[in-house]
Design a protein around this motif. Structure first.
Motif, mmCIF file in Angstrom:
data_model
loop_
_atom_site.group_PDB
_atom_site.id
_atom_site.type_symbol
_atom_site.label_atom_id
_atom_site.label_comp_id
_atom_site.label_asym_id
_atom_site.label_seq_id
_atom_site.Cartn_x
_atom_site.Cartn_y
_atom_site.Cartn_z
ATOM 1 N N VAL A 113 -0.199 11.291 2.999
ATOM 2 C CA VAL A 113 0.026 11.257 1.548
ATOM 3 C C VAL A 113 -1.275 10.943 0.820
ATOM 4 O O VAL A 113 -1.536 11.479 -0.260
ATOM 5 N N ALA A 114 -2.119 10.103 1.393
ATOM 6 C CA ALA A 114 -3.417 9.813 0.776
ATOM 7 C C ALA A 114 -4.276 11.076 0.701
ATOM 8 O O ALA A 114 -4.955 11.310 -0.306
ATOM 9 N N LEU A 115 -4.232 11.912 1.732
ATOM 10 C CA LEU A 115 -4.975 13.172 1.694
ATOM 11 C C LEU A 115 -4.420 14.120 0.631
ATOM 12 O O LEU A 115 -5.179 14.797 -0.070
ATOM 13 N N LEU A 149 0.827 -1.198 0.000
ATOM 14 C CA LEU A 149 0.000 0.000 0.000
ATOM 15 C C LEU A 149 0.869 1.259 0.000
ATOM 16 O O LEU A 149 0.575 2.231 -0.699
ATOM 17 N N GLY A 150 1.948 1.225 0.766
ATOM 18 C CA GLY A 150 2.862 2.362 0.802
ATOM 19 C C GLY A 150 3.501 2.628 -0.542
ATOM 20 O O GLY A 150 3.605 3.775 -0.982
ATOM 21 N N LEU A 151 3.933 1.587 -1.232
ATOM 22 C CA LEU A 151 4.511 1.765 -2.564
ATOM 23 C C LEU A 151 3.489 2.319 -3.540
ATOM 24 O O LEU A 151 3.802 3.197 -4.356
ATOM 25 N N LEU A 152 2.271 1.816 -3.473
ATOM 26 C CA LEU A 152 1.222 2.286 -4.370
ATOM 27 C C LEU A 152 0.906 3.754 -4.132
ATOM 28 O O LEU A 152 0.847 4.549 -5.077
ATOM 29 N N ILE A 184 1.499 6.857 -6.705
ATOM 30 C CA ILE A 184 0.384 7.704 -7.127
ATOM 31 C C ILE A 184 0.695 9.167 -6.856
ATOM 32 O O ILE A 184 0.396 10.036 -7.685
ATOM 33 N N PHE A 185 1.321 9.461 -5.714
ATOM 34 C CA PHE A 185 1.664 10.854 -5.399
ATOM 35 C C PHE A 185 2.575 11.448 -6.464
ATOM 36 O O PHE A 185 2.311 12.525 -6.986
ATOM 37 N N TRP A 186 3.661 10.752 -6.784
ATOM 38 C CA TRP A 186 4.607 11.303 -7.747
ATOM 39 C C TRP A 186 4.019 11.361 -9.154
ATOM 40 O O TRP A 186 4.303 12.301 -9.909
ATOM 41 N N ALA A 187 3.169 10.405 -9.522
ATOM 42 C CA ALA A 187 2.511 10.438 -10.832
ATOM 43 C C ALA A 187 1.540 11.618 -10.915
ATOM 44 O O ALA A 187 1.489 12.324 -11.934
ATOM 45 N N LEU A 188 0.778 11.851 -9.846
ATOM 46 C CA LEU A 188 -0.141 12.992 -9.843
ATOM 47 C C LEU A 188 0.605 14.315 -9.808
ATOM 48 O O LEU A 188 0.170 15.292 -10.426
ATOM 49 N N LEU A 189 1.703 14.370 -9.107
ATOM 50 C CA LEU A 189 2.500 15.594 -9.083
ATOM 51 C C LEU A 189 3.040 15.898 -10.473
ATOM 52 O O LEU A 189 3.042 17.050 -10.903
ATOM 53 N N TYR A 190 3.451 14.863 -11.189
ATOM 54 C CA TYR A 190 3.916 15.055 -12.562
ATOM 55 C C TYR A 190 2.761 15.487 -13.468
ATOM 56 O O TYR A 190 2.927 16.368 -14.316
ATOM 57 N N ALA A 191 1.596 14.891 -13.288
ATOM 58 C CA ALA A 191 0.439 15.233 -14.112
ATOM 59 C C ALA A 191 -0.062 16.646 -13.824
ATOM 60 O O ALA A 191 -0.680 17.275 -14.683
ATOM 61 N N ALA A 192 0.190 17.152 -12.631
ATOM 62 C CA ALA A 192 -0.290 18.481 -12.241
ATOM 63 C C ALA A 192 0.658 19.592 -12.651
ATOM 64 O O ALA A 192 0.428 20.743 -12.310
ATOM 65 N N ARG A 193 1.685 19.289 -13.394
ATOM 66 C CA ARG A 193 2.686 20.310 -13.720
ATOM 67 C C ARG A 193 2.108 21.450 -14.553
ATOM 68 O O ARG A 193 2.608 22.564 -14.514
#
Length: 78
Positions: A59-61, A7-10, A14-23
């Motif tokens: 991180v989930a929040l 769960l921690g890896l997932l 997701i955090f880093w993928a969303l941060l990249y998508a939010a650029r």
């Protein structure tokens, strides 16, 4: 690696993928602030016995907030 390890890896991915998508939607200042908050939270979570569980919740929040920023609302499942 147990359930919380996976769960921690997932959630981290997701955090880093969303941060990249939010650029495109976020300024560089906000992106750096979120990355620094994540790094400080990760480092702090290593200092306490139950820290990783609290870190996953934080991180989930942040992930929920990033989903709202990136997709302009909730994700449609159907």
């Amino acid at each position: 690696m147990g359930y919380f390890g996976c769960l921690g890896l997932l959630i981290r991915g997701i955090f880093w993928a969303l941060l990249y998508a939010a650029r495109d939607e976020m300024s560089t200042k906000w992106m750096v602030s979120l990355a620094v908050f994540w790094l400080v939270g990760y480092w702090t979570s290593l200092q306490f016995p139950s820290g990783p569980y609290l870190f996953l919740s934080a991180v989930a929040l942040i992930d929920v907030a990033l989903v709202l920023v990136v997709f302009g609302g909730d994700i449609r499942i159907t």
